[in-house]
Design an enzyme around this catalytic site. Structure first.
Site, PDB file in Angstrom:
ATOM      1  CG  PHE A   1     -19.632   6.693 -71.976  1.00 26.98           C
ATOM      2  CD1 PHE A   1     -18.996   6.947 -73.177  1.00 26.98           C
ATOM      3  CD2 PHE A   1     -20.878   7.270 -71.754  1.00 26.98           C
ATOM      4  CE1 PHE A   1     -19.585   7.749 -74.154  1.00 26.98           C
ATOM      5  CE2 PHE A   1     -21.475   8.069 -72.716  1.00 26.98           C
ATOM      6  CZ  PHE A   1     -20.828   8.311 -73.918  1.00 26.98           C
TER       7      PHE A   1
ATOM      8  CE  LYS B   1     -20.266   2.992 -61.026  1.00 32.24           C
ATOM      9  NZ  LYS B   1     -20.463   2.745 -62.483  1.00 32.24           N
TER      10      LYS B   1
ATOM     11  CD  GLU C   1     -22.614   1.308 -66.136  1.00 35.89           C
ATOM     12  OE1 GLU C   1     -21.792   2.100 -65.616  1.00 35.89           O
ATOM     13  OE2 GLU C   1     -23.832   1.552 -66.232  1.00 35.89           O
TER      14      GLU C   1
ATOM     15  CB  SER D   1     -26.218  12.417 -67.534  1.00 35.21           C
ATOM     16  OG  SER D   1     -26.671  11.468 -66.596  1.00 35.21           O
TER      17      SER D   1
ATOM     18  CB  CYS E   1     -18.861  17.270 -70.628  1.00 33.61           C
ATOM     19  SG  CYS E   1     -17.210  17.637 -70.079  1.00 33.61           S
TER      20      CYS E   1
ATOM     21  CD  GLU F   1     -24.940  16.206 -72.243  1.00 34.47           C
ATOM     22  OE1 GLU F   1     -25.545  15.665 -71.324  1.00 34.47           O
ATOM     23  OE2 GLU F   1     -23.714  16.400 -72.245  1.00 34.47           O
TER      24      GLU F   1
HETATM   25  P1  NAD Z   1     -24.221   8.732 -66.688  1.00 35.43           P
HETATM   26  O1  NAD Z   1     -24.793   9.807 -65.830  1.00 35.43           O
HETATM   27  O2  NAD Z   1     -25.168   7.783 -67.338  1.00 35.43           O
HETATM   28  O3  NAD Z   1     -23.213   7.806 -65.824  1.00 35.43           O
HETATM   29  C1  NAD Z   1     -22.215   8.368 -65.010  1.00 35.43           C
HETATM   30  C2  NAD Z   1     -21.974   7.419 -63.826  1.00 35.43           C
HETATM   31  O4  NAD Z   1     -23.182   7.299 -63.067  1.00 35.43           O
HETATM   32  C3  NAD Z   1     -21.572   6.003 -64.250  1.00 35.43           C
HETATM   33  O5  NAD Z   1     -20.545   5.550 -63.398  1.00 35.43           O
HETATM   34  C4  NAD Z   1     -22.858   5.206 -64.077  1.00 35.43           C
HETATM   35  O6  NAD Z   1     -22.621   3.859 -63.740  1.00 35.43           O
HETATM   36  C5  NAD Z   1     -23.561   5.935 -62.943  1.00 35.43           C
HETATM   37  N1  NAD Z   1     -25.029   5.855 -63.027  1.00 35.43           N
HETATM   38  C6  NAD Z   1     -25.782   5.806 -64.173  1.00 35.43           C
HETATM   39  N2  NAD Z   1     -27.096   5.749 -63.869  1.00 35.43           N
HETATM   40  C7  NAD Z   1     -27.183   5.780 -62.510  1.00 35.43           C
HETATM   41  C8  NAD Z   1     -28.278   5.762 -61.585  1.00 35.43           C
HETATM   42  N3  NAD Z   1     -29.545   5.711 -62.004  1.00 35.43           N
HETATM   43  N4  NAD Z   1     -28.002   5.821 -60.265  1.00 35.43           N
HETATM   44  C9  NAD Z   1     -26.731   5.881 -59.826  1.00 35.43           C
HETATM   45  N5  NAD Z   1     -25.660   5.898 -60.651  1.00 35.43           N
HETATM   46  C10 NAD Z   1     -25.868   5.850 -61.980  1.00 35.43           C
HETATM   47  O7  NAD Z   1     -23.270   9.430 -67.759  1.00 35.43           O
HETATM   48  P2  NAD Z   1     -22.533   8.773 -69.009  1.00 35.43           P
HETATM   49  O8  NAD Z   1     -23.537   8.482 -70.069  1.00 35.43           O
HETATM   50  O9  NAD Z   1     -21.616   7.695 -68.581  1.00 35.43           O
HETATM   51  O10 NAD Z   1     -21.598   9.999 -69.482  1.00 35.43           O
HETATM   52  C11 NAD Z   1     -22.035  11.018 -70.312  1.00 35.43           C
HETATM   53  C12 NAD Z   1     -22.531  12.214 -69.529  1.00 35.43           C
HETATM   54  O11 NAD Z   1     -21.492  12.694 -68.674  1.00 35.43           O
HETATM   55  C13 NAD Z   1     -22.910  13.393 -70.412  1.00 35.43           C
HETATM   56  O12 NAD Z   1     -24.093  13.980 -69.903  1.00 35.43           O
HETATM   57  C14 NAD Z   1     -21.729  14.350 -70.265  1.00 35.43           C
HETATM   58  O13 NAD Z   1     -22.009  15.704 -70.507  1.00 35.43           O
HETATM   59  C15 NAD Z   1     -21.362  14.111 -68.849  1.00 35.43           C
HETATM   60  N6  NAD Z   1     -20.003  14.537 -68.577  1.00 35.43           N
HETATM   61  C16 NAD Z   1     -19.831  15.699 -67.914  1.00 35.43           C
HETATM   62  C17 NAD Z   1     -18.558  16.155 -67.675  1.00 35.43           C
HETATM   63  C18 NAD Z   1     -18.348  17.459 -66.952  1.00 35.43           C
HETATM   64  O14 NAD Z   1     -17.222  17.740 -66.659  1.00 35.43           O
HETATM   65  N7  NAD Z   1     -19.359  18.235 -66.656  1.00 35.43           N
HETATM   66  C19 NAD Z   1     -17.436  15.432 -68.120  1.00 35.43           C
HETATM   67  C20 NAD Z   1     -17.654  14.234 -68.792  1.00 35.43           C
HETATM   68  C21 NAD Z   1     -18.951  13.788 -69.011  1.00 35.43           C
END
Ligand code: NAD
Length: 489
Positions: free
Chosen positions: A159, A173, A176, A226, A281, A374
């Site tokens: 997000f 994808k 959401e 994450s 991040c 985090e």
């Molecule tokens: P998230 O892991 O909750 O979601 C990321 C994606 O995974 C979304 O599209 C979501 O729909 C999907 N998803 C969520 N739960 C899932 C599951 N159980 N099974 C399959 N798919 C699933 O992350 P977020 O809260 O949207 O974003 C924040 C996180 O992203 C933080 O941890 C941040 O550090 C990380 N991030 C990392 C970078 C990087 O470059 N390393 C960059 C931006 C964000």
């Protein structure tokens, strides 16, 4: 802190984008989209079924067959047009980001600009795809390498960068929680001349993600999110024989040595910890204060915090917006129990929406929740250590390795840090060392599963595969039967 779930009459419907047009979801499953600054629901987004994911993959597969034959010159021309359109409409994109993510307009504009840099890098596609040629590798034989696209590749994004991260990706994808920017990007790509089906968006949750990971026609998956989900995506995608790069979470340490410029370090810490409400991040979430620098540094940060203007990101006067959801805001606030809370952001934020003010906690140590996790919010932790070696040990013992920074005037110490820091992106007096688009972006350890970083030269490598051609033109003088293993001498 309020969240209004009752649906206003006209909730914006956010659909999928398949084969060059909007496609209304058929699953009947939808998710709410909020304006985090008001706490009100503004839209609802369709959640895809495996069949809808398949439709997007099939559209991409059909488009791939012709797209891979489009000349490099034509592809570059389309990228130039995309560049122009995104540039012209960057303010419109920024408003979409602010209305769903909450980050302030100037920050949203910054995100669009960094995404634009990746598009500009792609305009150099003809040069980037140049390969090697060895004439006369053996008598009458030339050898050359080419890079060819993998096929249908998918992106699954978080997000926190709803425009920039999708600009790194094809079957997309998005999160959401703030999906509109991806549909905006799809419409813009079409207008720029990208053939239908080359870029598709399927909205949704785990059902859509699992369908992408299990789909036999998806050759590679780029994931950003994450760490637990990154690990899951990497393991599942690679078990299916796909190429995968899964970027995970982070806990970025900024080391400040006693010889650092305190004002510069304090400005940098405040900007990097509280920008985008800490939902980056590459945010600085831990300050490692070495020796005598701790007290003056904390004082300088404390003085700056009341000046950070917190409020609705649509108001250009504000510098820090809300968090993405009420649940996330409450989770972030729950960390204000550990260590010594110097500034408590719960005391200074708007009542409406999902806000938390900039917060500062001193005396954190490994083993404390606020040190280990985090947090992904506007909470800056401080840990005090005696020496540079103690500070580097903390960076290197962290399970994450996205970014890290050192603030010092000592070139030797900075060089030593660059040499031994176990992180993918290192800043020297730069708190958020996000690489420019012609280098690649990515962390180490729990911040990246896979072996190629994203965008830049490694991004080109990730989405293509090499082929080496060994070629000889008919010359009767050199033709004979020879059952020995081919030798080049
Ligand atoms: P998230 O892991 O909750 O979601 C990321 C994606 O995974 C979304 O599209 C979501 O729909 C999907 N998803 C969520 N739960 C899932 C599951 N159980 N099974 C399959 N798919 C699933 O992350 P977020 O809260 O949207 O974003 C924040 C996180 O992203 C933080 O941890 C941040 O550090 C990380 N991030 C990392 C970078 C990087 O470059 N390393 C960059 C931006 C964000």
């Amino acid at each position: 802190m309020t969240e209004t779930i009752e649906a206003p009459a006209a909730l914006r419907q956010i659909n999928h984008w398949i084969g060059g047009r909007a496609a209304a979801g058929v699953s009947g499953r939808k998710g709410p989209v909020f304006n985090p600054a008001t706490g009100r629901q503004t839209g609802e987004v369709d959640f895809a079924t495996p069949e809808e994911v398949d439709a997007a993959v099939q559209a991409a597969k059909v488009a791939f067959a012709t797209w891979r034959g489009v000349s490099l010159a034509k592809r570059a021309e389309i990228f130039f047009r995309v560049r122009e359109l995104v540039h012209e409409r960057r303010e419109e994109a920024a408003r979409i980001l602010t209305s769903e993510h909450g980050k302030v307009l100037s920050d949203a504009l910054g995100e669009v600009t960094r995404g634009l840099e990746v598009i500009e890098f792609c305009c150099g596609l003809p040069t980037l795809l140049k390969s090697e040629y060895s004439e006369q590798a053996s008598t009458g034989i030339d050898v050359y390498s080419i890079r060819q696209p993998l096929g249908v590749v998918a992106g699954i994004t978080p997000f926190n960068f709803p425009a920039m991260v999708p600009m790194w990706m094809f079957v997309l994808k998005p999160s959401e929680k703030d999906p509109s920017a991806s549909i905006w990007t799809a419409e813009l790509l079409k207008e720029a001349g990208l053939p239908d089906g080359v870029f598709n968006v399927v909205n949704g949750d785990k059902v859509a993600v699992d369908s992408v990971l299990e789909h036999p026609d998806v050759a590679a998956v780029s994931f950003v999110g994450s760490t637990p989900i990154a690990r899951y995506v990497y393991e599942k995608a690679t078990a299916q024989g796909k190429r995968c790069q899964a970027l995970g979470g982070a806990k970025n340490h900024m080391i400040v040595l006693p010889d650092a410029d305190i004002d510069m370090a304090a400005d940098a810490a405040v900007s990097a910890a509280y920008g985008s409400a800490g939902e980056r991040c590459m945010a600085v979430s831990m300050l490692v204060a070495v020796g005598s620098v701790a007290d003056p540094l904390i004082d300088a940060i404390k003085q700056r915090i009341p000046n950070v203007k917190v409020g609705d990101g649509m108001n250009p006067a504000n510098e820090m917006g809300p968090l993405i959801t009420r649940e996330h805001r409450d989770k972030v606030a729950s960390y204000l129990e550990d260590g010594k809370v110097v500034v408590d952001g719960r005391e200074s934020c708007p009542d409406e929406g999902f806000f938390l003010g900039p917060s500062l906690i001193d005396d954190l140590k490994p083993g404390m929740r606020a040190y280990d996790d985090e947090i992904f919010g506007p909470v800056l932790g401080v840990t005090r250590v005696d020496t540079y070696d103690d500070a580097v040990r903390l960076v290197n013992e962290s399970p994450y390795g996205n970014g890290t920074a050192i603030f010092t005037r000592d070139g030797g110490a900075a060089r030593q840090f660059q040499f031994e820091a176990q992180a993918g992106m290192v800043g020297v007096n730069v708190p958020i060392p996000v690489p420019v688009a012609y280098y690649s972006f990515g962390g180490w350890k729990g911040s990246l599963f896979g072996d190629r970083h994203i965008y830049g030269p490694e991004g080109i490598d990730f989405y293509t595969r090499g082929k080496v051609v060994t070629s000889r033109w008919p010359d009767p003088a050199t033709s004979k039967v020879d059952l020995g293993f081919p030798q080049t001498r």
